[in-house]
Design an enzyme around this catalytic site. Sequence first.
Site, mmCIF file in Angstrom:
data_model
loop_
_atom_site.group_PDB
_atom_site.id
_atom_site.type_symbol
_atom_site.label_atom_id
_atom_site.label_comp_id
_atom_site.label_asym_id
_atom_site.label_seq_id
_atom_site.Cartn_x
_atom_site.Cartn_y
_atom_site.Cartn_z
ATOM 1 N N ASP A 80 0.873 -1.289 -0.019
ATOM 2 C CA ASP A 80 -0.006 0.132 -0.016
ATOM 3 C C ASP A 80 0.867 1.317 0.254
ATOM 4 O OD1 ASP A 80 -2.283 -1.827 0.351
ATOM 5 O OD2 ASP A 80 -1.830 -1.809 2.577
ATOM 6 N N GLU A 253 -11.287 0.996 -3.730
ATOM 7 C CA GLU A 253 -10.548 1.463 -2.357
ATOM 8 C C GLU A 253 -9.185 2.307 -3.122
ATOM 9 O OE1 GLU A 253 -10.131 -2.334 -0.498
ATOM 10 O OE2 GLU A 253 -8.460 -2.891 -1.901
#
Length: 581
Positions: A80, A253
């Site tokens: 991420d 997301e």
Amino acid sequence: MKKKFSISILSGVVLLSVLTVPFPSCNMGTKAELPSFASDSLVAHFDYFTYKGDDDFYKENPLPGDDYYYNPILPGWYSDPSVCTDGKNYFLVTSTFSYYPGVPIFHSTDMLNWKQVGHVLDRPEQLPLDGQRTSEGIFAPAISYNPHNQTWYMITTNIRRGNFFVKTKDPFGSWSDPVWLPEVGGIDPSFFFDEDGKAYIVNNDVPDGGSTYEGHRAIRVREFDVETDKTIGESIMLVNGGVNLADKPIWIEGPHLYKINGSYYLMCAEGGTSENHREVIFKGNTPMGKFLPWDKNPILTQLHLDPNRPLPVTCAGHADLIQKDNGQWWSVFLACRPIDNKFENLGRETFMLPVRWSKDGFPYMTKGDELISGIIQMEGVKRESGTTFGNFEKNDGFDTPELGMEWTTLRGAATELYSLTENPGFLTLRCADVASNELKSPAFVGRRLQHHKFECTTSMYFTPQTAAEMAGVLLMKDEGHQYFMAVEKDGDQVQISLKKIKTNVVETLASQPLKPTDDSIDLKVTSTGTHFSFYYATGGGSWKLLAEGVEAYYLSTAQSFGFTGTTIGLYASNKLYEFNN
């Protein structure tokens, strides 16, 4: 010098004297004669720890020039990624889930040479992780710079507590206490600071009217007041489901907002974090919408490629964009490097690719059947020594009063369970009354696996007194997937064993008796990428095989699921195992 303890036990007190013998790879210091833990609990003393990567790709494919780099730029489970700049300095952060300290922060002045400069969340009050599983905790940090107040922001999700941000004027130093955002739901919040001084938070949350199928999510936006650190107004839905709701896309997301050449771009991940992961782009006229998807989405993916291709890179997505001072655009993103499409022991790693622009004004990283390359050129930049990528070797003699930045613990600082100062030059671990499969902070100090093929070694001084006391090297994927090479006591016999720790079962795969000695025991783990081998040596002697051909797949994300890769490190415990999780 290699350090040696001479250990004897009198009335429950451990007495130590220190000898030294040559050891070429570690710079050793002097020792205290008596560790402070000695009268409190039995301890294990670790002399050094070495980690050496040996992947074939790097050996067979040398970089063609000093302006090239290897992908991934951050190997191992640095997932991420998010990146930002003030025009001169670049900072990059990644997820840490339930490991402590949280959110490593890397700095660069050229986007090729990165150096970790600390952790954003390095205090207990910033990082409440009690009771959280390995793949819970901190999700998807996003780092941003606001030029209007010269402040850096990092916003993220603590999955059990909600969304929050911290901020600082000096990203090399400490960050603020958390500012919690209870009105911002879901996960993966990200700041956007517009040219007019206004600020916004985009995030993943439920769609208007609720979800209509599994994985149905939305991207929402709120305005944010930088003066009061509070959101303004209502949450507005920008994207319902994904690029095409009729296809029932899942898990939209990781949103980021940008303003580029007068237009607003909303970039998101779609499809979940496994093989169907992809990055998509939308374009609008204001930060509050309406955003329309590009008709050539996705802008980054490998999901449609032949799974049997050589050296596959999979699961690509969750990207962030950055423009360098020379005008070039780049993207950081996560992806995996599985062996045989199942050995994902390294987890989701940080990759970097140049960004291209379509004729109709959209950024993209891959198109068609393009592969994510393992070797990339960044013109105008010179690669320095000590890079974060490729085969490298790390040797830690535990000669500093604090752990190096690559080391991590679980769910808390665990400083009451280890010491680097009581016996300088040693990592001293207390045999804690916590098992490695409990949702607490064990006496475990670990680092990420960063190569498929590697070798790790350590030297340990430890004499267990009861069947519960054990210490050695732990390979940790999560609470229910571990390998532990342990020195322990079985009846009156001290032995070394290899244990396979499952959710509610512990299986001993191999064991060998050890002769009583005051000398150290050396431990070694090697990996071929698909299998581990475990070795030991006593008294400075030659290596003896404990177990070979042990399946690495047991610790793979493809088998155990979860969001981290595998961690290897040093562990001690005074508790067998806890089977109530």
